[in-house]
Enzyme design. Structure first.
Site, PDB file in Angstrom:
ATOM      1  N   GLY A  79       0.721  -1.123  -0.034  1.00 49.00           N
ATOM      2  CA  GLY A  79      -0.113  -0.234  -0.443  1.00 49.00           C
ATOM      3  C   GLY A  79       0.718   1.917  -0.107  1.00 49.00           C
ATOM      4  CB  ALA A  80       4.212   2.044  -1.167  1.00 49.43           C
ATOM      5  CE1 TYR A 223      -9.759  -1.059   7.897  1.00 50.65           C
ATOM      6  CE2 TYR A 223     -10.656   0.599  10.442  1.00 50.65           C
ATOM      7  CZ  TYR A 223      -9.302   0.481   9.345  1.00 50.65           C
ATOM      8  OH  TYR A 223      -8.737   1.245   9.496  1.00 50.65           O
ATOM      9  CB  ALA A 225     -13.503  -8.179  12.698  1.00 45.92           C
TER      10      ALA A 225
HETATM   11  N1  LIG Z   1      -6.143   6.738   7.413  1.00 48.10           N
HETATM   12  C1  LIG Z   1      -6.543   6.805   8.569  1.00 48.10           C
HETATM   13  O1  LIG Z   1      -7.337   7.765   9.137  1.00 48.10           O
HETATM   14  C2  LIG Z   1      -6.191   5.375   9.393  1.00 48.10           C
HETATM   15  C3  LIG Z   1      -6.542   5.436  10.890  1.00 48.10           C
HETATM   16  C4  LIG Z   1      -6.183   3.684  11.290  1.00 48.10           C
HETATM   17  C5  LIG Z   1      -5.538   3.123  10.425  1.00 48.10           C
HETATM   18  N2  LIG Z   1      -4.914   2.915   8.883  1.00 48.10           N
HETATM   19  C6  LIG Z   1      -5.136   1.987   7.956  1.00 48.10           C
HETATM   20  O2  LIG Z   1      -3.770   2.305   7.964  1.00 48.10           O
HETATM   21  C7  LIG Z   1      -3.356   1.438   6.414  1.00 48.10           C
HETATM   22  C8  LIG Z   1      -3.150   2.791   5.015  1.00 48.10           C
HETATM   23  O3  LIG Z   1      -4.137   3.102   5.434  1.00 48.10           O
HETATM   24  P1  LIG Z   1      -4.065   5.172   3.977  1.00 48.10           P
HETATM   25  O4  LIG Z   1      -4.723   5.810   5.158  1.00 48.10           O
HETATM   26  O5  LIG Z   1      -2.741   5.349   4.285  1.00 48.10           O
HETATM   27  O6  LIG Z   1      -5.269   4.698   3.225  1.00 48.10           O
HETATM   28  P2  LIG Z   1      -5.555   5.001   1.940  1.00 48.10           P
HETATM   29  O7  LIG Z   1      -4.850   6.484   1.615  1.00 48.10           O
HETATM   30  O8  LIG Z   1      -6.862   4.429   0.837  1.00 48.10           O
HETATM   31  O9  LIG Z   1      -3.971   3.663   1.569  1.00 48.10           O
HETATM   32  C9  LIG Z   1      -4.746   2.806   1.090  1.00 48.10           C
HETATM   33  C10 LIG Z   1      -3.283   1.741   0.269  1.00 48.10           C
HETATM   34  O10 LIG Z   1      -3.231   0.109   0.421  1.00 48.10           O
HETATM   35  C11 LIG Z   1      -4.029   0.027  -1.383  1.00 48.10           C
HETATM   36  N3  LIG Z   1      -4.896  -0.837  -1.079  1.00 48.10           N
HETATM   37  C12 LIG Z   1      -5.825  -1.145  -1.171  1.00 48.10           C
HETATM   38  N4  LIG Z   1      -5.927  -2.273  -1.685  1.00 48.10           N
HETATM   39  C13 LIG Z   1      -5.607  -2.573  -2.480  1.00 48.10           C
HETATM   40  C14 LIG Z   1      -4.892  -3.946  -2.324  1.00 48.10           C
HETATM   41  N5  LIG Z   1      -6.520  -4.019  -2.788  1.00 48.10           N
HETATM   42  N6  LIG Z   1      -4.301  -4.470  -3.268  1.00 48.10           N
HETATM   43  C15 LIG Z   1      -3.012  -3.586  -2.810  1.00 48.10           C
HETATM   44  N7  LIG Z   1      -2.611  -2.481  -2.437  1.00 48.10           N
HETATM   45  C16 LIG Z   1      -4.045  -1.697  -2.119  1.00 48.10           C
HETATM   46  C17 LIG Z   1      -3.874   1.388  -1.721  1.00 48.10           C
HETATM   47  O11 LIG Z   1      -3.229   1.230  -3.308  1.00 48.10           O
HETATM   48  P3  LIG Z   1      -3.741   0.977  -4.422  1.00 48.10           P
HETATM   49  O12 LIG Z   1      -5.090   1.600  -4.249  1.00 48.10           O
HETATM   50  O13 LIG Z   1      -2.480   1.430  -5.366  1.00 48.10           O
HETATM   51  O14 LIG Z   1      -3.573  -0.312  -4.813  1.00 48.10           O
HETATM   52  C18 LIG Z   1      -3.122   2.310  -0.742  1.00 48.10           C
HETATM   53  O15 LIG Z   1      -1.811   2.382  -1.710  1.00 48.10           O
HETATM   54  C19 LIG Z   1      -4.864   1.157   5.840  1.00 48.10           C
HETATM   55  O16 LIG Z   1      -3.999  -0.216   6.631  1.00 48.10           O
HETATM   56  C20 LIG Z   1      -5.839   1.288   6.660  1.00 48.10           C
HETATM   57  O17 LIG Z   1      -6.426   0.558   7.710  1.00 48.10           O
HETATM   58  C21 LIG Z   1      -5.782   4.830   8.732  1.00 48.10           C
END
Ligand SMILES: NC(=O)c1ccc[n+]([C@@H]2O[C@H](COP(=O)([O-])OP(=O)(O)OC[C@H]3O[C@@H](n4cnc5c(N)ncnc54)[C@H](OP(=O)(O)O)[C@@H]3O)[C@@H](O)[C@H]2O)c1
Length: 307
Positions: A79-80, A223, A225
């Site tokens: 998810g980079a 989510y 869970a």
């Molecule tokens: N933002 C928040 O408030 C928050 C809070 C707590 C925890 N988190 C956790 O932090 C992590 C990153 O979140 P974020 O905020 O950076 O979200 P984001 O901006 O939506 O980024 C998600 C990343 O995951 C990748 N991804 C999604 N589906 C994928 C798939 N099927 N295969 C491969 N890659 C996939 C996306 O890349 P592509 O779309 O290019 O595949 C993207 O790089 C997640 O695990 C999330 O649960 C986020």
């Protein structure tokens, strides 16, 4: 005879002594923590120096002829392409750690890789993979093995969330969340964890969430869970691998601003995004995560409100 017996302490004196002892214990814990972080810093600096302070990871990756310790291998970040994963990749690049960036959006990965090579001179490989597919983890592992890339750091960051009541949710959304947030995470950790155990060296970072650590509200049942699964997996794995010198860390951020997560998960109206001083920035969360990863801390909660 009675005069030589120690005088009973007054309650106030006993409380003062207890408080002083507590302060001393805290200071000692902080000192030890700093030492652990410093050890990692020094080890990395040492690697850089031995590689000629180049900042060029091609040279960092060269076999070291003088010492017996091999240089640091690649960090694989899922998810980079954006958000927290992107920020973690940038933070690791600042430490001059060579990178393997994984996501579906190849254009974003290519652009980030070019930026990291230009700005930090690190070696960066990109790999397109859809972690919603059950065989994605095995494919990623096979590909890196075939290419001869040694992974010393694994960052399980990719995650998805679809807001909605469980009983009203689309079954394909449920499957996708379970596979991306849990299934692929478990398989990647199994495959790369095994390699790390064999090499007796490595670090794993899981990007979970506070909703995986505390009872979550309605609309995020699956989510939450999957994030609780990730946390439990990380803590157990941390205990299993610590004897092999491998640090496993779980990071539980709260709301993180500047990512597409709120929009893609349809949680934009949730209160956590509006609480004053609560949402953190992705670079801030990434810095905390990478620091904890290098120190080998089992858990990290960015943001004082989440402690
Ligand atoms: N933002 C928040 O408030 C928050 C809070 C707590 C925890 N988190 C956790 O932090 C992590 C990153 O979140 P974020 O905020 O950076 O979200 P984001 O901006 O939506 O980024 C998600 C990343 O995951 C990748 N991804 C999604 N589906 C994928 C798939 N099927 N295969 C491969 N890659 C996939 C996306 O890349 P592509 O779309 O290019 O595949 C993207 O790089 C997640 O695990 C999330 O649960 C986020």
């Amino acid at each position: 005879m009675y005069n030589s017996a120690p005088k009973p302490q007054s309650f106030r004196a006993a409380a003062r002594e207890w408080r002083n002892n507590r302060i001393m214990r805290r200071r000692e814990a902080q000192r030890l923590r700093r030492v652990a972080i410093m050890d990692e810093l020094i080890a990395l600096q040492h690697l850089k120096r031995r590689a000629g302070l180049s900042g060029r990871s091609e040279r960092v990756m060269d076999e070291n002829k003088e010492g017996n310790e091999a240089p640091l291998g690649y960090a694989l970040v899922t998810g980079a392409s954006r958000g927290i994963g992107r920020a973690i990749a940038v933070e690791l690049a600042r430490w001059e750690v060579p990178l393997i960036l994984v996501a579906r959006d190849i254009a974003k990965l290519t652009s980030l890789a070019a930026d990291l090579v230009t700005c930090y001179g690190v070696k960066v490989c990109i790999l397109q993979a859809d972690l919603a597919k059950p065989d994605a983890a095995a494919m990623i592992h096979r590909t890196t093995k075939k290419a001869g890339l040694k992974v010393d750091v694994l960052v399980n960051n990719a995650g998805v969330c679809t807001h909605g009541e469980l009983v009203e949710s689309n079954p394909s959304d449920i499957q996708r969340m379970v596979q991306v947030n849990s299934g692929s995470v478990a398989m990647l950790s199994h495959l790369y964890g095994k390699d790390m155990k064999h090499q007796r060296r490595g670090r794993v970072l899981f990007v979970s969430s506070v909703v995986g650590a505390v009872p979550a509200g309605p609309g995020v049942a699956i989510y939450a869970a999957t994030k609780a699964f990730e946390k439990a997996l990380a803590l157990s794995m941390s205990r299993e691998l610590e004897k092999n010198g491998i640090g496993v860390t779980v990071m539980c951020p709260g709301a993180v601003k500047g990512t597409e997560f709120a929009k893609s998960s349809m949680t934009e109206s949730a209160a956590c995004w509006k609480l004053p001083f609560y949402p953190r920035s992705a670079p801030e969360v990434a810095t905390r995560g990478v620091r904890a990863l290098l120190a080998g801390d089992p858990e990290v909660y960015p943001g004082w409100q989440n402690r």
